[in-house]
Scaffold this motif. Structure first.
Motif, mmCIF file in Angstrom:
data_model
loop_
_atom_site.group_PDB
_atom_site.id
_atom_site.type_symbol
_atom_site.label_atom_id
_atom_site.label_comp_id
_atom_site.label_asym_id
_atom_site.label_seq_id
_atom_site.Cartn_x
_atom_site.Cartn_y
_atom_site.Cartn_z
ATOM 1 N N GLN A 26 0.688 14.548 -2.206
ATOM 2 C CA GLN A 26 0.345 14.368 -0.801
ATOM 3 C C GLN A 26 1.579 14.162 0.047
ATOM 4 O O GLN A 26 2.658 13.857 -0.447
ATOM 5 C CB GLN A 26 -0.619 13.202 -0.617
ATOM 6 N N ARG A 27 1.372 14.311 1.344
ATOM 7 C CA ARG A 27 2.424 14.083 2.328
ATOM 8 C C ARG A 27 2.288 12.653 2.843
ATOM 9 O O ARG A 27 1.177 12.164 3.069
ATOM 10 C CB ARG A 27 2.230 15.078 3.470
ATOM 11 N N PHE A 28 3.413 11.993 3.027
ATOM 12 C CA PHE A 28 3.438 10.645 3.582
ATOM 13 C C PHE A 28 4.077 10.718 4.973
ATOM 14 O O PHE A 28 5.198 11.196 5.117
ATOM 15 C CB PHE A 28 4.258 9.701 2.697
ATOM 16 N N SER A 71 -5.141 2.820 0.150
ATOM 17 C CA SER A 71 -6.193 3.599 -0.501
ATOM 18 C C SER A 71 -5.597 4.784 -1.273
ATOM 19 O O SER A 71 -5.951 5.941 -1.051
ATOM 20 C CB SER A 71 -7.204 4.088 0.543
ATOM 21 N N LEU A 72 -4.679 4.459 -2.181
ATOM 22 C CA LEU A 72 -3.970 5.467 -2.974
ATOM 23 C C LEU A 72 -4.326 5.349 -4.444
ATOM 24 O O LEU A 72 -4.644 4.262 -4.923
ATOM 25 C CB LEU A 72 -2.449 5.281 -2.832
ATOM 26 N N ALA A 77 0.692 5.880 -5.198
ATOM 27 C CA ALA A 77 1.213 4.554 -4.868
ATOM 28 C C ALA A 77 2.600 4.351 -5.479
ATOM 29 O O ALA A 77 3.473 3.756 -4.848
ATOM 30 C CB ALA A 77 0.255 3.469 -5.355
ATOM 31 N N GLN A 78 2.815 4.870 -6.680
ATOM 32 C CA GLN A 78 4.130 4.752 -7.319
ATOM 33 C C GLN A 78 5.194 5.513 -6.533
ATOM 34 O O GLN A 78 6.309 5.047 -6.377
ATOM 35 C CB GLN A 78 4.079 5.236 -8.773
ATOM 36 N N GLU A 79 4.850 6.694 -6.006
ATOM 37 C CA GLU A 79 5.799 7.448 -5.185
ATOM 38 C C GLU A 79 6.152 6.680 -3.916
ATOM 39 O O GLU A 79 7.331 6.603 -3.531
ATOM 40 C CB GLU A 79 5.223 8.816 -4.815
ATOM 41 N N LEU A 80 5.156 6.100 -3.279
ATOM 42 C CA LEU A 80 5.408 5.310 -2.087
ATOM 43 C C LEU A 80 6.236 4.080 -2.429
ATOM 44 O O LEU A 80 7.192 3.743 -1.727
ATOM 45 C CB LEU A 80 4.088 4.901 -1.431
ATOM 46 N N ARG A 81 5.908 3.416 -3.532
ATOM 47 C CA ARG A 81 6.644 2.228 -3.976
ATOM 48 C C ARG A 81 8.129 2.565 -4.195
ATOM 49 O O ARG A 81 9.012 1.846 -3.740
ATOM 50 C CB ARG A 81 6.025 1.691 -5.272
#
Length: 90
Positions: A26-28, A71-72, A77-81
Motif C-alpha cells: 500500500q501507499r502511505f 487499522s493495518l 504496520a511493520q513497514e510504517l514502524r
C-alpha cells in the motif's frame, strides 16, 4: 446557548512534514507534526485513511499499537514502524 467551558485553548508553533511512500502492499500518505505538546511525541496523520495517533519511540515498541491505530495488518504496520524509526523518531 450556555457559555463554553474550555479545558485549554493554546496556540503552539509546530513543524509538519508531509511524506508519501510506497510500501509492498500500500501507499502511505502521512502528515507528521512535531510539537512539544505531547511530551516530545509526534502526531502522525494517515491522510488517505483518515486516522491519526500520537506516537513516540515507546509506542513503536508496543505490540499491536500501529496495527490498531491505523487499522493495518502486521506486514503494513511493520513497514510504517520501520519508516518512523528510521526517518521520523530518530
Amino acid at each position: 446557548m450556555t457559555e463554553r467551558f474550555f479545558l485549554y485553548d493554546d496556540v503552539e508553533e509546530t513543524k509538519t512534514r508531509f511524506v508519501s511512500f510506497m510500501g509492498d502492499n500500500q501507499r502511505f500518505d502521512l502528515a507528521i507534526t512535531k510539537t512539544d505538546r505531547h511530551y516530545g511525541k509526534s502526531l502522525v496523520l494517515d491522510i488517505q485513511g483518515g486516522r491519526f495517533a500520537i506516537i513516540g519511540r515507546d509506542d513503536l515498541e508496543e505490540p499491536g499499537y500501529l496495527e490498531h491505530a491505523f487499522s493495518l495488518n502486521e506486514e503494513d504496520a511493520q513497514e510504517l514502524r520501520e519508516f518512523l524509526e528510521e526517518d521520523v523518531l530518530s
